[in-house]
Design a protein around this motif. Sequence first.
Motif, PDB file in Angstrom:
ATOM      1  N   GLY A  47       0.805  -1.208   0.000  1.00  0.00           N
ATOM      2  CA  GLY A  47       0.000   0.000   0.000  1.00  0.00           C
ATOM      3  C   GLY A  47       0.842   1.264   0.000  1.00  0.00           C
ATOM      4  N   ILE A  48       0.260   2.331   0.523  1.00  0.00           N
ATOM      5  CA  ILE A  48       0.939   3.626   0.636  1.00  0.00           C
ATOM      6  C   ILE A  48       1.429   3.759   2.068  1.00  0.00           C
ATOM      7  CG2 ILE A  48       0.669   6.123   0.446  1.00  0.00           C
ATOM      8  CD1 ILE A  48      -1.740   5.550  -1.409  1.00  0.00           C
ATOM      9  N   ARG A  49       2.683   4.114   2.239  1.00  0.00           N
ATOM     10  CA  ARG A  49       3.222   4.207   3.589  1.00  0.00           C
ATOM     11  C   ARG A  49       4.225   5.349   3.668  1.00  0.00           C
ATOM     12  NH1 ARG A  49       4.824  -1.282   6.699  1.00  0.00           N
ATOM     13  NH2 ARG A  49       2.809  -1.799   5.761  1.00  0.00           N
ATOM     14  N   GLY A  50       4.217   6.056   4.808  1.00  0.00           N
ATOM     15  CA  GLY A  50       5.160   7.149   5.002  1.00  0.00           C
ATOM     16  C   GLY A  50       4.915   7.855   6.312  1.00  0.00           C
ATOM     17  N   ALA A 130     -19.494  -5.733   0.025  1.00  0.00           N
ATOM     18  CA  ALA A 130     -18.639  -4.548  -0.065  1.00  0.00           C
ATOM     19  C   ALA A 130     -17.883  -4.539  -1.391  1.00  0.00           C
ATOM     20  CB  ALA A 130     -17.650  -4.516   1.099  1.00  0.00           C
ATOM     21  N   VAL A 131     -17.646  -3.356  -1.919  1.00  0.00           N
ATOM     22  CA  VAL A 131     -16.889  -3.241  -3.175  1.00  0.00           C
ATOM     23  C   VAL A 131     -15.389  -3.200  -2.926  1.00  0.00           C
ATOM     24  CG1 VAL A 131     -18.780  -2.048  -4.326  1.00  0.00           C
ATOM     25  CG2 VAL A 131     -16.992  -0.705  -3.183  1.00  0.00           C
ATOM     26  N   GLY A 132     -14.996  -3.056  -1.663  1.00  0.00           N
ATOM     27  CA  GLY A 132     -13.575  -3.027  -1.323  1.00  0.00           C
ATOM     28  C   GLY A 132     -13.385  -2.738   0.146  1.00  0.00           C
ATOM     29  N   GLY A 133     -12.139  -2.783   0.584  1.00  0.00           N
ATOM     30  CA  GLY A 133     -11.807  -2.501   1.979  1.00  0.00           C
ATOM     31  C   GLY A 133     -10.580  -1.623   2.063  1.00  0.00           C
ATOM     32  N   VAL A 134     -10.464  -0.883   3.158  1.00  0.00           N
ATOM     33  CA  VAL A 134      -9.311  -0.017   3.384  1.00  0.00           C
ATOM     34  C   VAL A 134      -8.878  -0.155   4.838  1.00  0.00           C
ATOM     35  CG1 VAL A 134      -8.322   2.280   3.106  1.00  0.00           C
ATOM     36  CG2 VAL A 134     -10.363   1.651   1.805  1.00  0.00           C
ATOM     37  N   MET A 135      -7.578  -0.348   5.045  1.00  0.00           N
ATOM     38  CA  MET A 135      -7.008  -0.399   6.389  1.00  0.00           C
ATOM     39  C   MET A 135      -5.975   0.698   6.526  1.00  0.00           C
ATOM     40  SD  MET A 135      -6.969  -1.823   9.380  1.00  0.00           S
ATOM     41  CE  MET A 135      -5.902  -1.864  10.841  1.00  0.00           C
ATOM     42  N   ILE A 136      -6.085   1.472   7.606  1.00  0.00           N
ATOM     43  CA  ILE A 136      -5.118   2.528   7.899  1.00  0.00           C
ATOM     44  C   ILE A 136      -4.150   1.996   8.937  1.00  0.00           C
ATOM     45  CG2 ILE A 136      -4.807   4.872   8.777  1.00  0.00           C
ATOM     46  CD1 ILE A 136      -7.774   5.309   7.887  1.00  0.00           C
ATOM     47  N   SER A 137      -2.939   1.709   8.500  1.00  0.00           N
ATOM     48  CA  SER A 137      -1.918   1.168   9.398  1.00  0.00           C
ATOM     49  C   SER A 137      -0.576   1.160   8.691  1.00  0.00           C
ATOM     50  CB  SER A 137      -2.264  -0.270   9.819  1.00  0.00           C
ATOM     51  OG  SER A 137      -1.219  -0.826  10.595  1.00  0.00           O
ATOM     52  N   PHE A 151      -8.096  -3.354  -0.207  1.00  0.00           N
ATOM     53  CA  PHE A 151      -8.488  -4.736  -0.485  1.00  0.00           C
ATOM     54  C   PHE A 151      -9.565  -4.754  -1.559  1.00  0.00           C
ATOM     55  CE2 PHE A 151      -6.798  -4.795   3.779  1.00  0.00           C
ATOM     56  CZ  PHE A 151      -6.015  -5.930   3.785  1.00  0.00           C
ATOM     57  N   SER A 152      -9.516  -5.810  -2.369  1.00  0.00           N
ATOM     58  CA  SER A 152     -10.528  -5.994  -3.397  1.00  0.00           C
ATOM     59  C   SER A 152     -11.825  -6.489  -2.772  1.00  0.00           C
ATOM     60  CB  SER A 152     -10.039  -7.010  -4.427  1.00  0.00           C
ATOM     61  OG  SER A 152     -10.034  -8.317  -3.854  1.00  0.00           O
ATOM     62  N   THR A 156      -8.850  -9.802  -0.937  1.00  0.00           N
ATOM     63  CA  THR A 156      -7.417  -9.920  -1.201  1.00  0.00           C
ATOM     64  C   THR A 156      -6.823  -8.522  -1.385  1.00  0.00           C
ATOM     65  OG1 THR A 156      -7.814 -10.111  -3.577  1.00  0.00           O
ATOM     66  CG2 THR A 156      -7.684 -12.157  -2.302  1.00  0.00           C
ATOM     67  N   LYS A 157      -5.494  -8.422  -1.269  1.00  0.00           N
ATOM     68  CA  LYS A 157      -4.844  -7.141  -1.509  1.00  0.00           C
ATOM     69  C   LYS A 157      -5.195  -6.657  -2.917  1.00  0.00           C
ATOM     70  CE  LYS A 157      -2.465  -6.669   2.380  1.00  0.00           C
ATOM     71  NZ  LYS A 157      -1.022  -6.952   2.460  1.00  0.00           N
ATOM     72  N   LEU A 158      -5.431  -5.368  -3.038  1.00  0.00           N
ATOM     73  CA  LEU A 158      -5.805  -4.810  -4.332  1.00  0.00           C
ATOM     74  C   LEU A 158      -4.678  -5.030  -5.337  1.00  0.00           C
ATOM     75  CD1 LEU A 158      -8.349  -3.229  -5.263  1.00  0.00           C
ATOM     76  CD2 LEU A 158      -6.959  -1.154  -5.119  1.00  0.00           C
ATOM     77  N   PRO A 159      -4.976  -5.612  -6.500  1.00  0.00           N
ATOM     78  CA  PRO A 159      -3.931  -5.868  -7.504  1.00  0.00           C
ATOM     79  C   PRO A 159      -3.190  -4.593  -7.890  1.00  0.00           C
ATOM     80  CG  PRO A 159      -5.977  -6.992  -8.093  1.00  0.00           C
ATOM     81  CD  PRO A 159      -6.294  -6.096  -6.936  1.00  0.00           C
ATOM     82  N   SER A 160      -1.933  -4.759  -8.270  1.00  0.00           N
ATOM     83  CA  SER A 160      -1.104  -3.605  -8.605  1.00  0.00           C
ATOM     84  C   SER A 160      -1.684  -2.811  -9.773  1.00  0.00           C
ATOM     85  CB  SER A 160       0.322  -4.055  -8.928  1.00  0.00           C
ATOM     86  OG  SER A 160       0.328  -4.978 -10.003  1.00  0.00           O
ATOM     87  N   ALA A 161      -2.357  -3.484 -10.703  1.00  0.00           N
ATOM     88  CA  ALA A 161      -2.948  -2.779 -11.846  1.00  0.00           C
ATOM     89  C   ALA A 161      -3.999  -1.764 -11.378  1.00  0.00           C
ATOM     90  CB  ALA A 161      -3.574  -3.780 -12.813  1.00  0.00           C
TER      91      ALA A 161
END
Length: 490
Positions: A47-50, A130-137, A151-152, A156-161
């Motif tokens: 994911g996105i991290r910083g 659900a159409v997807g999931g999001v985790m903030i961590s 998440f899809s 599962t983790k959202l595909p890179s595409a």
Amino acid sequence: MVTSPVRTQGFRRSERLHWPQQKSPPNVSLFALPLVLPATHLFGTDGIRGKAGDFLSADLALHVGFWAGKVLLSLASVPGPVILGQDSRNSSDMLAMALSEGLTLAGLEVWNLGLCPTPSVAYLTGITDAVGGVMISASHNPPEDNGIKFFSSEGTKLPSALQKQIEAGLRAQRGPAILSQVQGESYQRPELLQGYVQSLWRPLQSVDLQGMRIVLDLAWGACVQLAEQVFAQLGAEVICLHDQPDGDRINVNCGSTHLDSLKQAVHQHSADMGFAFDGDADRVMAVDAQGRVVDGDYILYFWGQSLRQAQKLPGDLIVATVMANLGFERAWQQLGGKLVRTKVGDQYVQEEMLSSKAMLGGEQSGHILSHHYSLTGDGMLTALHLASLVRQSGFSLAELVDQSFQTYPQLLRNVRVEDRERRLNWQECDALNNAIALAQAAMGDQGRILVRASGTEPVIRVMVEAADTEVAEYWTSELVSAVKQHLAVA
């Protein structure tokens, strides 16, 4: 797709989330503000991290939420909600509100679980419409960092595409975004977490952990409200460490990357074993009664044996990463098993498992995937199953370790490299490549070297594995010095 019974419960409109210090959602003018994005990819290996408030700002989260919402909606045959969860970091509330607002501006409804483990978001996304999931961590990262994982609809983790589609929307935006005509709303839905807890117990209904004393290090993180009841319900005597949500101390000298306090507690309480989770509880490390670390390699070996005996391991195949210890690989091969290695990162393990139809895989760091029970890594699920197979084996965890395999000395050092471009393009450094080639030639087939840029932290990781400890120490020192000299300079 199975619709969860909890889907029929009514919403409590009094619990709608609002944008901080505003009476109404932000208007379209916010999307006209310039957004500073890194020159390289926004999404890393997880994911996105910083650093929160700096790179990972509320503004970025708002835009990411909006464009992620557009992408997720474009894939949905029937519009559904987005499942949202977070860990205990001080910045998580801020990012949750910003993401939620972006998602609702895109026209999606948001179900906010609040504080919860990452795998609970994946599970609930997969079993509802659900159409997807999001985790903030930011997982195992220090408190000042944070991250956004998608998440899809399958959990599962959202595909890179699809990640690239989200990033493309962010980079292409020059003026005000076109908002959905119908904007969604956000609701607090913490009651959904009990469905996730039930899913952990369901395959272990015949298991009785009574008489087992187990120490849990919860890392001041995402599983503090669930872990004790999960183990106690199966009869275990549970002792918890770092068991409150604390955004200042999450992962600090505790959890799966700092095992000293767990080792001490296992010894102090004469416990049978201990488990340490990371900040979002998608990985776990174990400690036996002698204080020895039982990492992901051992967990894969023990779980693999159990599944193999039950004829539930197709092709006797385990998927691991390039970090897996040679001792584990050779021991598994001696049993007649096959081990396939991938790049570091659970998404690569997952991709290989799906491609090869493998049912068990994971990382040395304790991120384990068993497709018999889940499509994502789950620290609590893994810990429960390890405790269960120890009980069913008739041996203690320490005895199972004694009977397993001897690891090769493996040293891992992190070298901080703040320059993102230099870090991600380290392979273009001829001097470092020459140092690596020299070390590989010197060790021959008696060792391995792995140098890589972390996808989650601003570091270059140097791993040296050799049959001889002194050899491993020497070449680790040489390569760390080379990285510092050629990449970490100001």
